[in-house]
Design a protein around this motif. Structure first.
Motif, PDB file in Angstrom:
ATOM      1  N   GLY A   1      11.279   2.218  -0.794  1.00 31.55           N
ATOM      2  CA  GLY A   1      10.569   3.450  -1.129  1.00 31.55           C
ATOM      3  C   GLY A   1      11.326   4.313  -2.105  1.00 31.55           C
ATOM      4  N   GLN A   2      12.653   4.264  -2.032  1.00 30.93           N
ATOM      5  CA  GLN A   2      13.470   5.080  -2.936  1.00 30.93           C
ATOM      6  C   GLN A   2      13.417   4.564  -4.372  1.00 30.93           C
ATOM      7  N   ASN A   3      12.907   3.368  -4.582  1.00 33.66           N
ATOM      8  CA  ASN A   3      12.658   2.884  -5.944  1.00 33.66           C
ATOM      9  C   ASN A   3      11.349   3.419  -6.510  1.00 33.66           C
TER      10      ASN A   3
ATOM     11  N   HIS B   1      11.779   8.701   2.193  1.00 35.89           N
ATOM     12  CA  HIS B   1      11.523   7.950   3.417  1.00 35.89           C
ATOM     13  C   HIS B   1      10.065   7.505   3.435  1.00 35.89           C
ATOM     14  N   LEU B   2       9.832   6.359   4.059  1.00 35.62           N
ATOM     15  CA  LEU B   2       8.459   5.922   4.276  1.00 35.62           C
ATOM     16  C   LEU B   2       7.819   6.752   5.380  1.00 35.62           C
ATOM     17  N   LEU B   3       6.504   6.746   5.399  1.00 34.94           N
ATOM     18  CA  LEU B   3       5.795   7.394   6.494  1.00 34.94           C
ATOM     19  C   LEU B   3       6.115   6.688   7.810  1.00 34.94           C
ATOM     20  N   PRO B   4       5.914   7.335   8.958  1.00 33.59           N
ATOM     21  CA  PRO B   4       6.087   6.654  10.244  1.00 33.59           C
ATOM     22  C   PRO B   4       5.220   5.402  10.322  1.00 33.59           C
TER      23      PRO B   4
ATOM     24  N   THR C   1       0.819  -1.214   0.000  1.00 36.33           N
ATOM     25  CA  THR C   1       0.000   0.000   0.000  1.00 36.33           C
ATOM     26  C   THR C   1       0.851   1.261   0.000  1.00 36.33           C
ATOM     27  N   SER C   2       2.157   1.122   0.265  1.00 37.55           N
ATOM     28  CA  SER C   2       3.032   2.297   0.250  1.00 37.55           C
ATOM     29  C   SER C   2       3.506   2.648  -1.149  1.00 37.55           C
ATOM     30  N   PHE C   3       3.391   1.707  -2.099  1.00 38.88           N
ATOM     31  CA  PHE C   3       3.996   1.913  -3.411  1.00 38.88           C
ATOM     32  C   PHE C   3       3.015   1.854  -4.577  1.00 38.88           C
ATOM     33  N   TYR C   4       1.993   1.040  -4.477  1.00 39.85           N
ATOM     34  CA  TYR C   4       1.065   0.867  -5.591  1.00 39.85           C
ATOM     35  C   TYR C   4      -0.106   1.835  -5.477  1.00 39.85           C
ATOM     36  N   PRO C   5      -0.629   2.348  -6.580  1.00 39.94           N
ATOM     37  CA  PRO C   5      -1.882   3.099  -6.524  1.00 39.94           C
ATOM     38  C   PRO C   5      -3.044   2.136  -6.251  1.00 39.94           C
ATOM     39  N   PRO C   6      -4.047   2.546  -5.481  1.00 41.21           N
ATOM     40  CA  PRO C   6      -5.177   1.666  -5.197  1.00 41.21           C
ATOM     41  C   PRO C   6      -5.866   1.158  -6.466  1.00 41.21           C
ATOM     42  N   PHE C   7      -6.004   2.019  -7.477  1.00 41.70           N
ATOM     43  CA  PHE C   7      -6.694   1.598  -8.692  1.00 41.70           C
ATOM     44  C   PHE C   7      -5.960   0.432  -9.347  1.00 41.70           C
ATOM     45  N   LEU C   8      -4.634   0.497  -9.361  1.00 38.80           N
ATOM     46  CA  LEU C   8      -3.857  -0.568  -9.985  1.00 38.80           C
ATOM     47  C   LEU C   8      -4.050  -1.890  -9.249  1.00 38.80           C
ATOM     48  N   VAL C   9      -3.990  -1.871  -7.916  1.00 39.06           N
ATOM     49  CA  VAL C   9      -4.195  -3.101  -7.147  1.00 39.06           C
ATOM     50  C   VAL C   9      -5.593  -3.660  -7.388  1.00 39.06           C
TER      51      VAL C   9
ATOM     52  N   VAL D   1      -7.672 -16.364  -6.005  1.00 34.55           N
ATOM     53  CA  VAL D   1      -6.552 -15.508  -5.628  1.00 34.55           C
ATOM     54  C   VAL D   1      -6.835 -14.717  -4.365  1.00 34.55           C
ATOM     55  N   GLY D   2      -5.749 -14.235  -3.788  1.00 32.52           N
ATOM     56  CA  GLY D   2      -5.835 -13.350  -2.641  1.00 32.52           C
ATOM     57  C   GLY D   2      -4.743 -12.304  -2.715  1.00 32.52           C
ATOM     58  N   TRP D   3      -4.907 -11.252  -1.925  1.00 34.64           N
ATOM     59  CA  TRP D   3      -3.959 -10.139  -1.870  1.00 34.64           C
ATOM     60  C   TRP D   3      -3.391 -10.062  -0.467  1.00 34.64           C
ATOM     61  N   ASN D   4      -2.065 -10.183  -0.353  1.00 32.44           N
ATOM     62  CA  ASN D   4      -1.387  -9.965   0.919  1.00 32.44           C
ATOM     63  C   ASN D   4      -1.073  -8.484   1.048  1.00 32.44           C
ATOM     64  N   VAL D   5      -1.712  -7.833   1.992  1.00 35.46           N
ATOM     65  CA  VAL D   5      -1.607  -6.389   2.155  1.00 35.46           C
ATOM     66  C   VAL D   5      -0.427  -6.082   3.070  1.00 35.46           C
ATOM     67  N   VAL D   6       0.571  -5.388   2.539  1.00 32.95           N
ATOM     68  CA  VAL D   6       1.703  -4.957   3.359  1.00 32.95           C
ATOM     69  C   VAL D   6       1.860  -3.449   3.240  1.00 32.95           C
ATOM     70  N   THR D   7       2.421  -2.857   4.292  1.00 30.65           N
ATOM     71  CA  THR D   7       2.689  -1.415   4.260  1.00 30.65           C
ATOM     72  C   THR D   7       4.144  -1.141   3.903  1.00 30.65           C
ATOM     73  N   SER D   8       4.973  -2.184   3.903  1.00 34.04           N
ATOM     74  CA  SER D   8       6.415  -2.111   3.654  1.00 34.04           C
ATOM     75  C   SER D   8       7.119  -1.393   4.802  1.00 34.04           C
ATOM     76  N   SER D   9       8.407  -1.709   4.936  1.00 33.47           N
ATOM     77  CA  SER D   9       9.142  -1.161   6.080  1.00 33.47           C
ATOM     78  C   SER D   9      10.527  -0.647   5.710  1.00 33.47           C
ATOM     79  N   GLU D  10      10.850  -0.660   4.427  1.00 37.28           N
ATOM     80  CA  GLU D  10      12.215  -0.323   4.039  1.00 37.28           C
ATOM     81  C   GLU D  10      12.257   0.975   3.231  1.00 37.28           C
ATOM     82  N   ASP D  11      12.977   1.975   3.734  1.00 35.49           N
ATOM     83  CA  ASP D  11      13.171   3.207   2.979  1.00 35.49           C
ATOM     84  C   ASP D  11      13.846   2.911   1.634  1.00 35.49           C
TER      85      ASP D  11
END
Length: 438
Positions: free
Chosen positions: A141-143, A148-151, A105-113, A128-138
């Motif tokens: 995010g730099q890709n 920086h990621l949000l707190p 959810t930190s990198f993809y647009p909602p419409f695309l998912v 199918v299923g979707w594994n929802v992650v917020t990601s934890s690596e700056d």
């Protein structure tokens, strides 16, 4: 007393399997063509698995020691393929089991998912299923143009809005919107397709989706919530949780907490399946299994670099900087995986980092023995915890091989089925319905 039937699944990345194993054959050079994972899916469906869940990350990490050497040397987070395009390939060689892919959810647009998962749901006929992650690596995010990621907690606030938008998009086509009426000349009824006009704190999406939702409507939602904020998010949205609290008491506490939170969100607690990560060690005799486990747990330099490298990636803390023969400093903090750092901090209390690594347990419970004795252990654990199942994870550097998969599929699974502990068929037409069957 036997436990009720429970779910069985496999947790894996789409990455190089067990390339250091003598049983690796040519897979270290061929796994990206998907054949290894297609063979794996066939074996697991035959064994009665509910699903395969693919974790993912999109970085080459230089957190450990300030260099990408360790990550690439051991194949920790790279190379790794995008699991989403793999899903329909796996569905083509199976008939019933489900497949979950990760998207952040930190990198993809909602419409695309929403669009990708609806398409995948159609292509797999509801598996199918979707594994929802917020990601934890700056670094990841730099890709995507982020310094920086949000707190940590705010990432979950954004994810909550994200998943709300995705569900609204899946619902933007009413059932029966495609009429394909040759007499009137209408393919789709425009009165049954609606913009969502979402305008929130993090996302602005007009909608509607440009295709109807798939057979499941909302595909299965998977999540791993360890922190309080993560637990609350998962209990609000997920159909499946993956977790590895240590020992039966912590497993029970975690499941009870998730179920109570789900009820607090107005959900039926049984709609949330808590799956515990394990890595069974199997042998023809108990002594064989214990020797295999002993060798697997040896704290070699490779093991140290692998364990600390993975922890560095997920917590964004450079563990190479610390003296292995001293305790973990008290002032270490993270904006990454907070629960992972906290668990390690508890293990190092009164110990050096090296001593903590020697006793490191990455799975929820240790399962070591013959197929029959491990099946009995799993029965006892589920009875004590209350449900809902296990996610088997092969140790990725050495044991995630065709040999290990067959040990599980041809050895352990038949013993579980003989005890009535896992499914013997798939009575429903979709992944979500089979998951909800018990």
């Amino acid at each position: 007393m036997a436990a009720d039937p429970f779910h069985l699944a496999w947790f894996t990345p789409f990455k190089t399997p067990a390339w250091k194993s003598p049983w690796a054959a040519d897979t270290p050079l061929t796994w990206l063509n998907g054949e290894y994972y297609m063979d794996m899916a066939r074996s697991l469906e035959r064994a009665g698995f509910d699903f395969m869940m693919f974790e993912d990350s999109t970085l080459v990490s230089d957190t450990y020691g300030g260099s990408t050497e360790n990550d690439l040397k051991h194949g920790l987070h790279s190379p790794k393929g995008d699991p989403v395009p793999l899903l329909p390939m796996l569905a083509q060689v199976t008939q019933h089991m489900g497949f979950i892919a990760t998207m952040s959810t930190s990198f993809y647009p909602p419409f695309l998912v929403a669009r990708v998962m609806a398409t995948m749901d159609h292509l797999t006929r509801g598996r199918v299923g979707w594994n929802v992650v917020t990601s934890s690596e700056d670094l990841a995010g730099q890709n995507y143009g982020l310094d920086h990621l949000l707190p940590h907690d705010e990432r979950y606030e954004m994810a909550d809005e994200f998943i709300t938008v995705v569900k609204e998009l899946w619902d933007s086509w009413e059932p029966g919107a495609i009429v394909a009426d040759r007499e009137t000349g209408y393919l789709a009824d425009h009165t049954k397709v609606h913009p969502i006009h979402h305008d929130g704190k993090y996302f602005k999406v007009r909608g509607p989706l440009n295709l109807p939702a798939g057979p499941q409507g909302h595909p299965v939602i998977c999540q791993a919530g360890g922190s309080p904020k993560g637990r609350d998010f998962a209990s609000r949205h997920a159909n499946v949780l993956l977790s590895a609290p240590k020992g039966v008491d912590q497993m029970r506490e975690y499941r009870d907490d998730i179920r109570a939170r789900a009820v607090g969100h107005g959900r039926d607690a049984d709609d949330v399946k808590v799956m515990f990560i394990v890595q069974p060690v199997l042998g023809e005799t108990q002594a064989d299994a214990e020797e295999i486990a002993r060798r697997r747990n040896e704290l070699t330099q490779d093991q140290i670099e692998t364990i600390l490298g993975i922890m560095s990636i997920t917590t964004e803390v450079d563990f190479k900087q610390f003296d292995l023969d001293a305790p973990l400093p008290d002032d270490v903090t993270t904006n990454g995986h907070q629960s992972g750092l906290e668990q390690f901090r508890k293990r190092t209390k009164g110990k050096t980092i090296r001593e903590a690594l020697m006793g490191q347990q990455t799975e929820a419970v240790e399962l070591v023995g013959t197929p029959a004795s491990v099946a009995a252990q799993m029965d006892e654990v589920m009875e004590a915890v209350g449900g809902d199942g296990f996610l088997i994870r092969g140790e990725p550097v050495r044991t995630h091989s065709r040999r290990y998969i067959d040990e599980i599929a041809s050895g352990l699974a038949p013993e579980l089925r003989r005890r009535g502990l896992i499914r013997s068929d798939y009575p429903e037409s979709t992944f979500k319905a089979n998951l909800a069957a018990f």
